[in-house]
Design a protein around this motif. Structure first.
Motif, mmCIF file in Angstrom:
data_model
loop_
_atom_site.group_PDB
_atom_site.id
_atom_site.type_symbol
_atom_site.label_atom_id
_atom_site.label_comp_id
_atom_site.label_asym_id
_atom_site.label_seq_id
_atom_site.Cartn_x
_atom_site.Cartn_y
_atom_site.Cartn_z
ATOM 1 N N ALA A 176 0.852 -1.185 0.000
ATOM 2 C CA ALA A 176 0.000 0.000 0.000
ATOM 3 C C ALA A 176 0.889 1.236 0.000
ATOM 4 O O ALA A 176 2.085 1.162 0.299
ATOM 5 N N GLY A 177 0.278 2.366 -0.325
ATOM 6 C CA GLY A 177 1.047 3.595 -0.383
ATOM 7 C C GLY A 177 1.931 3.657 -1.603
ATOM 8 O O GLY A 177 1.683 2.986 -2.615
ATOM 9 N N VAL A 178 2.998 4.431 -1.499
ATOM 10 C CA VAL A 178 3.877 4.650 -2.645
ATOM 11 C C VAL A 178 5.330 4.382 -2.270
ATOM 12 O O VAL A 178 5.723 4.459 -1.110
ATOM 13 N N ARG A 179 6.096 4.102 -3.302
ATOM 14 C CA ARG A 179 7.530 3.875 -3.129
ATOM 15 C C ARG A 179 8.269 5.173 -2.843
ATOM 16 O O ARG A 179 9.252 5.195 -2.096
ATOM 17 N N ASP A 180 7.804 6.273 -3.419
ATOM 18 C CA ASP A 180 8.472 7.575 -3.335
ATOM 19 C C ASP A 180 7.388 8.643 -3.303
ATOM 20 O O ASP A 180 6.556 8.704 -4.226
ATOM 21 N N LEU A 181 7.368 9.462 -2.271
ATOM 22 C CA LEU A 181 6.314 10.474 -2.154
ATOM 23 C C LEU A 181 6.351 11.499 -3.272
ATOM 24 O O LEU A 181 5.329 12.083 -3.625
ATOM 25 N N GLU A 182 7.510 11.728 -3.846
ATOM 26 C CA GLU A 182 7.635 12.708 -4.937
ATOM 27 C C GLU A 182 7.356 12.084 -6.295
ATOM 28 O O GLU A 182 6.681 12.690 -7.138
ATOM 29 N N ARG A 183 7.839 10.882 -6.522
ATOM 30 C CA ARG A 183 7.742 10.255 -7.839
ATOM 31 C C ARG A 183 6.683 9.166 -7.915
ATOM 32 O O ARG A 183 6.395 8.659 -8.997
ATOM 33 N N GLY A 184 6.109 8.786 -6.793
ATOM 34 C CA GLY A 184 5.092 7.738 -6.807
ATOM 35 C C GLY A 184 5.705 6.361 -6.961
ATOM 36 O O GLY A 184 6.811 6.092 -6.509
ATOM 37 N N GLY A 185 4.979 5.481 -7.625
ATOM 38 C CA GLY A 185 5.438 4.110 -7.839
ATOM 39 C C GLY A 185 4.982 3.183 -6.728
ATOM 40 O O GLY A 185 4.653 3.613 -5.628
ATOM 41 N N ARG A 186 4.923 1.897 -7.034
ATOM 42 C CA ARG A 186 4.486 0.897 -6.055
ATOM 43 C C ARG A 186 5.661 0.428 -5.209
ATOM 44 O O ARG A 186 6.788 0.307 -5.695
ATOM 45 N N VAL A 187 5.395 0.131 -3.966
ATOM 46 C CA VAL A 187 6.416 -0.480 -3.117
ATOM 47 C C VAL A 187 6.672 -1.893 -3.634
ATOM 48 O O VAL A 187 5.734 -2.681 -3.781
ATOM 49 N N PRO A 188 7.922 -2.255 -3.946
ATOM 50 C CA PRO A 188 8.186 -3.596 -4.472
ATOM 51 C C PRO A 188 7.864 -4.688 -3.456
ATOM 52 O O PRO A 188 8.133 -4.532 -2.267
ATOM 53 N N PHE A 189 7.282 -5.776 -3.920
ATOM 54 C CA PHE A 189 7.033 -6.893 -3.015
ATOM 55 C C PHE A 189 8.341 -7.450 -2.462
ATOM 56 O O PHE A 189 8.379 -7.961 -1.331
ATOM 57 N N ASP A 190 9.411 -7.379 -3.244
ATOM 58 C CA ASP A 190 10.697 -7.923 -2.817
ATOM 59 C C ASP A 190 11.631 -6.835 -2.303
ATOM 60 O O ASP A 190 12.854 -6.949 -2.392
ATOM 61 N N ALA A 191 11.062 -5.764 -1.752
ATOM 62 C CA ALA A 191 11.860 -4.643 -1.280
ATOM 63 C C ALA A 191 12.811 -5.059 -0.157
ATOM 64 O O ALA A 191 12.423 -5.769 0.780
ATOM 65 N N TYR A 192 14.056 -4.618 -0.256
ATOM 66 C CA TYR A 192 14.981 -4.724 0.860
ATOM 67 C C TYR A 192 14.629 -3.643 1.876
ATOM 68 O O TYR A 192 14.193 -2.553 1.510
ATOM 69 N N TYR A 193 14.862 -3.945 3.164
ATOM 70 C CA TYR A 193 14.636 -2.923 4.187
ATOM 71 C C TYR A 193 15.492 -3.225 5.411
ATOM 72 O O TYR A 193 15.889 -4.365 5.651
ATOM 73 N N ARG A 194 15.787 -2.176 6.156
ATOM 74 C CA ARG A 194 16.517 -2.336 7.404
ATOM 75 C C ARG A 194 15.581 -2.970 8.429
ATOM 76 O O ARG A 194 14.514 -2.432 8.706
ATOM 77 N N ILE A 195 15.986 -4.077 9.010
ATOM 78 C CA ILE A 195 15.128 -4.734 9.992
ATOM 79 C C ILE A 195 15.378 -4.215 11.404
ATOM 80 O O ILE A 195 14.701 -4.634 12.353
ATOM 81 N N GLY A 196 16.328 -3.296 11.576
ATOM 82 C CA GLY A 196 16.556 -2.691 12.879
ATOM 83 C C GLY A 196 16.807 -3.739 13.953
ATOM 84 O O GLY A 196 17.592 -4.678 13.776
ATOM 85 N N SER A 197 16.102 -3.618 15.062
ATOM 86 C CA SER A 197 16.354 -4.496 16.198
ATOM 87 C C SER A 197 15.883 -5.929 15.994
ATOM 88 O O SER A 197 16.148 -6.788 16.850
ATOM 89 N N ASP A 198 15.218 -6.244 14.896
ATOM 90 C CA ASP A 198 14.998 -7.647 14.558
ATOM 91 C C ASP A 198 16.338 -8.355 14.369
ATOM 92 O O ASP A 198 16.423 -9.590 14.440
ATOM 93 N N THR A 199 17.396 -7.583 14.144
ATOM 94 C CA THR A 199 18.754 -8.121 14.078
ATOM 95 C C THR A 199 19.095 -8.878 15.352
ATOM 96 O O THR A 199 19.826 -9.880 15.328
ATOM 97 N N LYS A 200 18.577 -8.404 16.484
ATOM 98 C CA LYS A 200 18.926 -9.011 17.767
ATOM 99 C C LYS A 200 18.545 -10.489 17.823
ATOM 100 O O LYS A 200 19.235 -11.287 18.476
ATOM 101 N N THR A 201 17.469 -10.875 17.178
ATOM 102 C CA THR A 201 17.083 -12.282 17.189
ATOM 103 C C THR A 201 18.113 -13.121 16.444
ATOM 104 O O THR A 201 18.469 -14.224 16.880
ATOM 105 N N PHE A 202 18.614 -12.630 15.321
ATOM 106 C CA PHE A 202 19.673 -13.332 14.584
ATOM 107 C C PHE A 202 20.907 -13.495 15.471
ATOM 108 O O PHE A 202 21.502 -14.585 15.542
ATOM 109 N N VAL A 203 21.309 -12.413 16.116
ATOM 110 C CA VAL A 203 22.514 -12.436 16.948
ATOM 111 C C VAL A 203 22.333 -13.366 18.142
ATOM 112 O O VAL A 203 23.259 -14.105 18.516
#
Length: 385
Positions: A53-80
């Motif tokens: 939902a929403g847009v990939r870029d507020l200025e240029r629009g576009g769909r958020v990719p289903f396979d988008a990479y993203y920072r998982i932040g503190s979800d890293t702690k579970t890996f560690v």
């Protein structure tokens, strides 16, 4: 291919029908003001639903990719935590080992005492150690678009992060006779910076290498990686936006060095689902260590509500529709929120990335958080509607 309400897709990459619950919930998160998001849910057979939902870029629009990479932040702690518990299973570490044993002289000053803090305390956030990020951003001048742009490529070493934490007194010192029995809980990123340092001392390898060889490679997580001192998230991704305190507008905060053991992993919803399911079904840890991971203390101040409980790098909360609750963690970085949940048997899971965070606007932040939790919880516990 258009899916009807309640349908599951195997390998389907089209948008879910607008009438499905998952899509409605995704739309509701964007309705709180988030710029865009992607979410994936999986059932016991490995079939998945996806929504964006929403847009990939507020200025240029576009769909958020289903396979988008993203920072998982503190979800890293579970890996560690998984890597640390594997080392425990191998006899290389013990949960009752103290920080002083592995990192002599590192946790000291202003009442801090590494001989009173065990690996279990670090993993469970029962150490009482100061949170270096609270100190880093204690000055309101640090949280401005201008300061972000000036420092977004600045990397701090783990030693520097811990040294910053040591400039403050601890919240408490665990019992000298049995520090591992401590149940007082307070979240501190410093704990996992220290775990990363201990993993390196024990193995002779950076924590990133241990994560790759113990988790990423065996599970085939081809879209999970650590960035080190790089500020760039791989493509495809979406623009990450942050609302700074005292401002109504959103600032593009996609570029940011954030590469520590407390929050430095980048992933995708597909890989996050694979990881959490493999953790809960016993693929990654022997039964003894998985049981230790799931031994919890009350963590009412943690995300997820007053009934949240925290184990070793993972948390639990009750959820309507899931008789045994869900396991989760969550992570927030400059501009990205990672949320996921998995049933205790690992059979049903969901993972989401929301590309907007808000500092200072508590009302809108709470609305977005509530909508995001609801989306993930219903995807896991609310059936297939």
């Amino acid at each position: 291919m258009v899916l009807g309400s309640g349908a599951w897709a195997q390998g389907d990459d089209s948008d879910s029908a607008r009438g499905t619950r998952l899509q409605r919930d995704a739309d509701a998160v964007v309705g709180t003001g988030a710029s865009g998001l992607v979410v994936q849910a999986r059932d016991a057979g490995g079939r998945h639903r996806e929504a964006r939902a929403g847009v990939r870029d507020l200025e240029r629009g576009g769909r958020v990719p289903f396979d988008a990479y993203y920072r998982i932040g503190s979800d890293t702690k579970t890996f560690v935590a998984v890597a640390a518990l594997q080392l425990v299973a191998e006899g290389e570490l013990a949960l009752d080992d103290t920080v002083e044993q592995w990192l002599p002289g590192v946790v000291t000053g202003h009442g801090n005492d590494g001989s009173r803090v065990t690996i279990r305390n670090l993993l469970q956030h029962t150490s009482g150690l100061p949170n270096y990020t609270d100190i880093l951003f204690s000055d309101p001048k640090e949280l401005t678009p201008e300061n972000y742009r000036a420092k977004r490529f600045t990397a701090r070493t783990p030693a520097e992060q811990v040294a910053l934490a040591m400039t403050r007194a601890p919240g408490w010192l665990p019992d000298a006779g049995d520090p591992g029995s401590e149940t007082r809980w307070a979240y501190s990123n410093t704990n996992y910076v220290l775990i990363g340092m201990i993993i390196e001392r024990a193995t002779g390898h950076p924590w990133e290498q241990e994560i790759h060889e113990r988790i990423i490679e065996p599970l085939g997580l081809r879209h999970t990686l650590t960035l080190g001192t790089s500020a760039y998230v791989p493509q495809p991704t979406a623009i990450a936006y942050l609302q700074f305190p005292g401002r109504d507008d959103l600032t593009d905060t996609t570029l940011q060095v954030d590469g520590g053991a407390d929050g430095g992993i980048v992933s995708t919803t597909t890989d996050m689902n694979t990881f959490l399911r493999a953790l809960m079904d016993g693929t990654l840890l022997p039964p003894k260590q998985l049981a230790q991971m799931r031994t919890t203390v009350p963590a009412p101040d943690f995300a997820g509500g007053a009934k949240a409980r925290y184990g070793l790098g993972i948390a639990w909360r009750p959820v309507d529709g899931c008789d045994t609750g869900v396991w989760y963690h969550g992570g927030t970085s400059f501009g990205t929120v990672s949320e996921a949940a998995v049933t205790p048997d690992g059979e049903v899971s969901a993972a989401a990335a929301v590309f907007t965070t808000r500092f200072g606007d508590q009302k809108r932040s709470a609305e977005q958080e509530k909508a995001t939790y609801g989306m993930v919880e219903r995807a896991v516990c609310g059936g297939r509607g």
